[in-house]
Write an enzyme that holds these catalytic residues in place. Structure first.
Site, short mmCIF file in Angstrom:
data_model
loop_
_atom_site.label_atom_id
_atom_site.label_comp_id
_atom_site.label_asym_id
_atom_site.label_seq_id
_atom_site.Cartn_x
_atom_site.Cartn_y
_atom_site.Cartn_z
N CYS A 47 -2.32 10.84 0.05
CA CYS A 47 -1.31 10.08 -0.67
C CYS A 47 -0.09 9.87 0.23
O CYS A 47 0.42 10.82 0.82
CB CYS A 47 -0.89 10.85 -1.93
SG CYS A 47 0.47 10.07 -2.83
N CYS A 50 2.98 11.98 -1.27
CA CYS A 50 3.11 13.44 -1.27
C CYS A 50 2.13 14.16 -0.35
O CYS A 50 2.20 15.38 -0.22
CB CYS A 50 2.92 13.97 -2.70
SG CYS A 50 1.21 13.88 -3.27
N CYS A 96 -1.91 9.28 -8.32
CA CYS A 96 -1.90 10.60 -7.69
C CYS A 96 -1.41 11.62 -8.72
O CYS A 96 -0.33 11.46 -9.28
CB CYS A 96 -0.97 10.60 -6.48
SG CYS A 96 -0.76 12.25 -5.75
N CYS A 99 2.16 13.48 -7.45
CA CYS A 99 3.47 12.80 -7.41
C CYS A 99 3.51 11.60 -8.35
O CYS A 99 4.53 10.91 -8.43
CB CYS A 99 3.81 12.37 -5.98
SG CYS A 99 2.88 10.95 -5.38
N CYS A 119 -10.55 1.05 -5.75
CA CYS A 119 -9.92 -0.02 -4.98
C CYS A 119 -8.47 0.39 -4.77
O CYS A 119 -7.67 0.36 -5.71
CB CYS A 119 -10.05 -1.31 -5.79
SG CYS A 119 -9.47 -2.76 -4.92
FE FE Z 1 0.96 11.75 -4.28
#
Ligand code: FE
Length: 130
Positions: A47, A50, A96, A99, A119
């Protein structure tokens, strides 16, 4: 592991404007413009907000859509799926879990045995080479 910003002001400082629009405002980067849609490098995608590990290059495939596509996450615990009714469509948003950044969408038309196509926006991701 980087510190997760607590305010939108802090997020703006941490992210590029494009990353901010995608991760925090659920925007979508234009197809075929991101840095990972063509990538075949081996490693893990994390990510961009984070650093959580999200997708492995081993599950990446070329969907022809212009966005990085994966047939499953590294760990379902690291992502959250939410119903998304925006833009007159019924889609499933991929977020995510750590975060709460918007990553992209998942569809049920994947070409592999999982039947799924995650995607994901390139700019919502970072890459850790193996
Ligand atoms: Fe994240």
């Amino acid at each position: 592991m980087s510190q997760i910003p607590k305010s939108e002001q802090e997020w703006k400082k941490k992210l590029t404007p494009e990353q901010y629009h995608v991760l925090r405002e659920k925007d979508t980067e234009p197809a075929f413009t991101g840095k990972y849609y063509k990538s075949k490098e081996k490693g893990n995608y994390v990510c961009a907000g984070c650093g959580a590990e999200l997708f492995s290059s081993e599950t990446k495939f070329d969907s022809g859509t212009g966005w990085p596509s994966f047939d499953k996450p590294i760990n379902t615990e690291n992502i959250e799926l939410r119903k998304d009714f925006s833009h007159g469509m019924m889609r499933t948003e991929v977020v995510c879990r750590k975060c709460h950044g918007h990553l992209g969408h998942v569809f049920d038309d994947g070409p592999t045995e999982t039947g799924r196509r995650f995607c994901i926006n390139s700019c919502a991701l970072g890459f850790r080479k193996k």
